[in-house]
Design a protein around this motif. Structure first.
Motif, mmCIF file in Angstrom:
data_model
loop_
_atom_site.group_PDB
_atom_site.id
_atom_site.type_symbol
_atom_site.label_atom_id
_atom_site.label_comp_id
_atom_site.label_asym_id
_atom_site.label_seq_id
_atom_site.Cartn_x
_atom_site.Cartn_y
_atom_site.Cartn_z
ATOM 1 N N ASP A 194 -1.867 -4.319 25.856
ATOM 2 C CA ASP A 194 -1.092 -4.079 24.639
ATOM 3 C C ASP A 194 0.079 -5.048 24.495
ATOM 4 N N ALA A 195 0.026 -6.178 25.228
ATOM 5 C CA ALA A 195 1.047 -7.206 25.028
ATOM 6 C C ALA A 195 1.062 -7.616 23.558
ATOM 7 N N PHE A 196 -0.136 -7.741 22.980
ATOM 8 C CA PHE A 196 -0.324 -7.776 21.538
ATOM 9 C C PHE A 196 -1.727 -7.284 21.262
ATOM 10 N N VAL A 197 -2.010 -6.934 20.036
ATOM 11 C CA VAL A 197 -3.306 -6.382 19.665
ATOM 12 C C VAL A 197 -3.818 -7.136 18.447
ATOM 13 N N THR A 198 -5.040 -6.833 18.040
ATOM 14 C CA THR A 198 -5.580 -7.426 16.807
ATOM 15 C C THR A 198 -5.827 -6.369 15.736
ATOM 16 N N LEU A 205 -1.868 -4.019 9.299
ATOM 17 C CA LEU A 205 -2.067 -5.446 9.559
ATOM 18 C C LEU A 205 -3.426 -5.690 10.206
ATOM 19 N N GLN A 206 -3.966 -6.869 9.965
ATOM 20 C CA GLN A 206 -5.206 -7.303 10.598
ATOM 21 C C GLN A 206 -4.941 -8.584 11.367
ATOM 22 N N GLY A 207 -5.601 -8.746 12.507
ATOM 23 C CA GLY A 207 -5.421 -9.934 13.320
ATOM 24 C C GLY A 207 -4.323 -9.742 14.346
ATOM 25 N N PRO A 208 -4.033 -10.793 15.135
ATOM 26 C CA PRO A 208 -3.024 -10.673 16.184
ATOM 27 C C PRO A 208 -1.683 -10.185 15.642
ATOM 28 N N GLN A 209 -1.098 -9.224 16.347
ATOM 29 C CA GLN A 209 0.138 -8.588 15.905
ATOM 30 C C GLN A 209 0.733 -7.812 17.072
ATOM 31 N N LEU A 210 1.972 -7.407 16.915
ATOM 32 C CA LEU A 210 2.613 -6.535 17.880
ATOM 33 C C LEU A 210 2.420 -5.091 17.437
ATOM 34 N N LEU A 211 2.281 -4.203 18.394
ATOM 35 C CA LEU A 211 2.166 -2.788 18.056
ATOM 36 C C LEU A 211 3.451 -2.289 17.390
ATOM 37 N N ALA A 249 -5.701 -19.321 23.315
ATOM 38 C CA ALA A 249 -4.786 -18.208 23.547
ATOM 39 C C ALA A 249 -3.447 -18.448 22.874
ATOM 40 N N TYR A 250 -2.957 -19.709 22.890
ATOM 41 C CA TYR A 250 -1.648 -19.976 22.284
ATOM 42 C C TYR A 250 -1.659 -19.682 20.793
ATOM 43 N N ALA A 251 -2.812 -19.904 20.136
ATOM 44 C CA ALA A 251 -2.898 -19.623 18.701
ATOM 45 C C ALA A 251 -2.812 -18.126 18.434
ATOM 46 N N ALA A 252 -3.424 -17.335 19.317
ATOM 47 C CA ALA A 252 -3.330 -15.886 19.175
ATOM 48 C C ALA A 252 -1.901 -15.413 19.391
ATOM 49 N N VAL A 253 -1.236 -15.977 20.400
ATOM 50 C CA VAL A 253 0.165 -15.626 20.666
ATOM 51 C C VAL A 253 1.041 -15.984 19.475
ATOM 52 N N ASP A 254 0.868 -17.198 18.954
ATOM 53 C CA ASP A 254 1.667 -17.624 17.802
ATOM 54 C C ASP A 254 1.440 -16.703 16.609
ATOM 55 N N ALA A 255 0.176 -16.339 16.374
ATOM 56 C CA ALA A 255 -0.136 -15.469 15.241
ATOM 57 C C ALA A 255 0.487 -14.096 15.405
ATOM 58 N N ALA A 256 0.456 -13.569 16.649
ATOM 59 C CA ALA A 256 1.036 -12.252 16.902
ATOM 60 C C ALA A 256 2.546 -12.250 16.697
ATOM 61 N N VAL A 257 3.203 -13.306 17.178
ATOM 62 C CA VAL A 257 4.665 -13.394 17.014
ATOM 63 C C VAL A 257 5.020 -13.557 15.543
ATOM 64 N N ASP A 258 4.255 -14.373 14.822
ATOM 65 C CA ASP A 258 4.522 -14.579 13.395
ATOM 66 C C ASP A 258 4.316 -13.291 12.607
#
Length: 263
Positions: A194-198, A205-211, A249-258
């Motif tokens: 659960d560091a981030f989810v999709t 929201l859909q896609g990488p994100q924070l809970l 993985a970095y793209a998923a992290v960036d998307a989740a933070v954004d």
């Protein structure tokens, strides 16, 4: 990805996808877990709610193994939706369970870093929260405080956990004090819990994100802690909730933070 070993097969809300040579992603409506099954043995990462024991067994069967074939369970964090199957395997088969040393108190239930009834009630007016809460009640089976007292710190050799698949463990805290992610470098797979989810039933929201913030011990820490995995070379990211992410993985992290969290 691959059509072998029951990939994409559905069984009572369960889908198991083979995402690399030896890693399988078990996806359910409520939570996910991961099965590594290779020539060196079987490692389970997370394990669903206690009320999902049947789905856990079914997921293992689709991979071609039985519960007593599981050598070890790695726990990303000590929440009820990730611990239930591990508690069952430890009790009935003596299965070894490991978690990050900073997370052991949570897994043992010496502390309880998990969303409480009061927080759920205060946020019950938000779309999705009440249906989610009602849906998980039977999955908890009256045992929201269930832990794994036998869980221990994993053995590490040459920077990798000395279990089948030999993943690397990285602390990515904030969701809980000792939340960890596990990277199976030989498979190109990063399991992020659960560091981030999709996706999640409480979020539009859909896609990488924070809970949503009510789920975190330290909501302010969650996004900054992701810096620790932005350098991962994995090309498959498996979250605890939502669909798999295929790409850097970095793209998923960036998307989740954004994206941040819905609330």
């Amino acid at each position: 990805m691959d059509g072998d070993t029951g990939a994409g097969a559905a069984l009572s809300g369960l889908r198991v996808d083979r995402v690399s040579a030896h890693v399988h992603f078990a996806h359910t409506e409520h939570v996910n877990w991961v099965v590594y099954s290779g020539p060196d043995g079987v490692t389970l990462v997370d394990s669903g709610y206690v009320g999902q024991q049947g789905l856990l067994e079914a997921s293992l069967a689709q991979v071609g193994v039985k519960p007593d074939d599981v050598d070890v369970v790695l726990i990303t964090h000590g929440h009820a939706d990730h611990l239930g199957g591990a508690a069952w395997l430890a009790e009935h088969f003596g299965t070894t369970v490991h978690a990050h040393p900073r997370e052991l108190a949570n897994v043992h239930r010496e502390v309880f870093e998990q969303v409480g009834t009061g927080q759920v009630l205060r946020n019950g007016w938000r779309p999705g929260v009440a249906p989610w809460a009602l849906a998980i009640v039977p999955l908890l089976d009256g045992r929201a405080d269930l832990g794994v007292p036998s869980a221990t710190e994993p053995p590490v050799r040459d920077g990798r956990i000395d279990v089948p698949g030999r993943p690397r463990m990285r602390l990515v805290d904030g969701h809980t004090s000792g939340h960890a992610v596990f990277e199976f470098e030989g498979e190109g797979v990063l399991v992020v819990g659960d560091a981030f989810v999709t996706g999640h039933r409480t979020s539009p929201l859909q896609g990488p994100q924070l809970l949503p913030s009510m789920f975190h011990r330290d909501a302010a820490r969650v996004a900054t802690s992701l810096d620790g995995i932005a350098s991962s070379e994995a090309r498959v990211v498996l979250p605890g909730h939502g669909e798999a992410w295929f790409g850097p993985a970095y793209a998923a992290v960036d998307a989740a933070v954004d994206a941040g969290s819905a609330w």
